[in-house]
Design an enzyme around this catalytic site. Structure first.
Site, mmCIF file in Angstrom:
data_model
loop_
_atom_site.group_PDB
_atom_site.id
_atom_site.type_symbol
_atom_site.label_atom_id
_atom_site.label_comp_id
_atom_site.label_asym_id
_atom_site.label_seq_id
_atom_site.Cartn_x
_atom_site.Cartn_y
_atom_site.Cartn_z
ATOM 1 C CE LYS A 159 -4.045 1.791 2.526
ATOM 2 N NZ LYS A 159 -5.035 1.923 1.462
HETATM 3 N N1 PPE Z 1 -7.950 -1.269 -2.691
HETATM 4 C C1 PPE Z 1 -7.383 -0.052 -2.596
HETATM 5 C C2 PPE Z 1 -6.683 0.507 -3.771
HETATM 6 C C3 PPE Z 1 -7.489 0.648 -1.390
HETATM 7 O O1 PPE Z 1 -6.932 1.847 -1.294
HETATM 8 C C4 PPE Z 1 -8.198 0.092 -0.302
HETATM 9 C C5 PPE Z 1 -8.328 0.836 0.989
HETATM 10 C C6 PPE Z 1 -8.763 -1.190 -0.459
HETATM 11 C C7 PPE Z 1 -8.611 -1.837 -1.661
HETATM 12 C C8 PPE Z 1 -9.474 -1.886 0.669
HETATM 13 O O2 PPE Z 1 -8.552 -2.300 1.661
HETATM 14 P P1 PPE Z 1 -8.950 -2.432 3.198
HETATM 15 O O3 PPE Z 1 -9.167 -1.054 3.715
HETATM 16 O O4 PPE Z 1 -7.795 -3.107 3.815
HETATM 17 O O5 PPE Z 1 -10.189 -3.238 3.245
HETATM 18 N N2 PPE Z 1 -8.361 2.239 0.869
HETATM 19 C C9 PPE Z 1 -8.102 3.046 2.041
HETATM 20 C C10 PPE Z 1 -7.783 4.468 1.695
HETATM 21 C C11 PPE Z 1 -8.876 5.319 1.218
HETATM 22 C C12 PPE Z 1 -8.427 6.770 1.037
HETATM 23 O O6 PPE Z 1 -9.108 7.495 0.315
HETATM 24 O O7 PPE Z 1 -7.425 7.186 1.624
HETATM 25 C C13 PPE Z 1 -9.207 2.881 3.076
HETATM 26 O O8 PPE Z 1 -10.295 2.409 2.757
HETATM 27 O O9 PPE Z 1 -8.939 3.200 4.225
#
Ligand code: PPE
Length: 309
Positions: A159
């Site tokens: 990430k």
């Molecule tokens: N894909 C991406 C690209 C992504 O950024 C997130 C989280 C997810 C999938 C889902 O991952 P998880 O949160 O572990 O279930 N995106 C984070 C950032 C958002 C932002 O705008 O900053 C979040 O949801 O916290």
């Protein structure tokens, strides 16, 4: 609505005031995108504030750092404790937690190794990510003209801030086109994910989600939803290549993410998904997820860490 400042941000081992949490303009991260981060939610529950999947998020932070050869100068356990302390210091009953590890100011040039690894944890109050009605009504999305980075360019399992330049292209195109979010395809044209969410499709009673080879972040919400779908709803979930047209032919589609939680998708490219509103599987997964994380049901999977012990 812009984020409302909280009082304290933890930066390199100390608490500094929100306004004073600053970095040098020649910090490596500014020029070359060299930061890894997490997004975690702390929920208000009847037993006080609880952080959702804290250890799992911090573990992913360490994994992201490992890919980019960044050494975090704290143990994983200490980093978790720091997150809890930031919530306590700011007296938050619920919040979003943003740990960031980045390359600071040391030298300029692509080589990151001479630059110090710096660590930050900030918290703020964050409401519904895709708008207040999104969770109940669902969102209208488009397929992005931008692809996710190919597997051997920017690693999706890390990430990293740099991945979000791609995310920004996807998001801006969607918003300017009148959509809430964009769904990106991978380099081969298979469904990947949203700019900040993983994606699930339901078709004829089977659930589909792009497998990790399709440039997706291994989402922690995705993991929780997989648990609910397989262990509780006893549904078959296929991790596979999802062709674009399945987005138009699915009975239900939903996004998952820490910020987005479980958000139904009402339409893709103006084609209604199923009945064009939240479907029954989405509703079951969503209500079960929310009842656990909000402490309204027993925490049978050990997902919650109390802020106060
Ligand atoms: N894909 C991406 C690209 C992504 O950024 C997130 C989280 C997810 C999938 C889902 O991952 P998880 O949160 O572990 O279930 N995106 C984070 C950032 C958002 C932002 O705008 O900053 C979040 O949801 O916290």
């Amino acid at each position: 609505m812009p984020v409302k400042p909280t009082e304290w941000i933890w930066m390199n081992g100390e608490f500094v005031r929100w306004e004073e949490a600053k970095i040098h303009v020649l910090s490596h991260v500014i020029h070359y995108g060299s930061s890894v981060f997490e997004g975690i939610r702390c929920y208000e529950t009847p037993k006080g504030p609880m952080v959702l999947r804290l250890q799992d998020h911090i573990k992913r932070l360490y994994h992201s750092a490992k890919v980019y050869r960044m050494e975090i100068p704290y143990s994983l356990e200490d980093y978790c404790e720091i997150c809890l302390e930031v919530i306590r210091r700011n007296k938050m009953q619920r919040c979003y937690i943003r740990p960031v590890v980045y390359r600071g100011y040391g030298d300029v040039g692509v080589n990151p190794l001479p630059c110090p690894v710096e660590t930050v944890v900030a918290v703020w109050d964050w409401g519904a990510y895709l708008g207040p009605e999104a969770l109940a009504r669902g969102v209208d999305v488009c397929v992005s003209s931008w692809n996710r980075p190919s597997p051997n360019s920017l690693p999706a399992m890390a990430k990293c801030a740099a991945n979000y330049m791609n995310g920004q292209l996807i998001k801006m195109e969607a918003i300017i086109g009148g959509f809430a979010e964009g769904i990106a395809l991978d380099v081969n044209g298979y469904v990947s994910e949203g700019s900040g969410e993983n994606i699930f499709l339901v078709r004829n009673g089977t659930v589909y989600t792009p497998s990790l080879g399709h440039s997706v972040l291994p989402g922690i919400t995705r993991d929780g939803v997989l648990t609910i779908l397989t262990k509780e709803l006893k549904m078959e979930v296929r991790h596979q290549a999802v062709p674009r047209e399945m987005l138009y032919l699915a009975d239900e589609i939903f996004f998952t993410g820490t910020a987005a939680e479980i958000t139904p998708i009402a339409s893709v490219d103006k084609i209604p998904v199923g009945q064009g509103r939240r479907g029954p599987v989405t509703e079951k997964v969503q209500s079960r997820y929310l009842e656990i994380v909000q402490g309204k049901a027993e925490d049978i999977y050990g997902w919650l860490t109390p802020v106060y012990r």
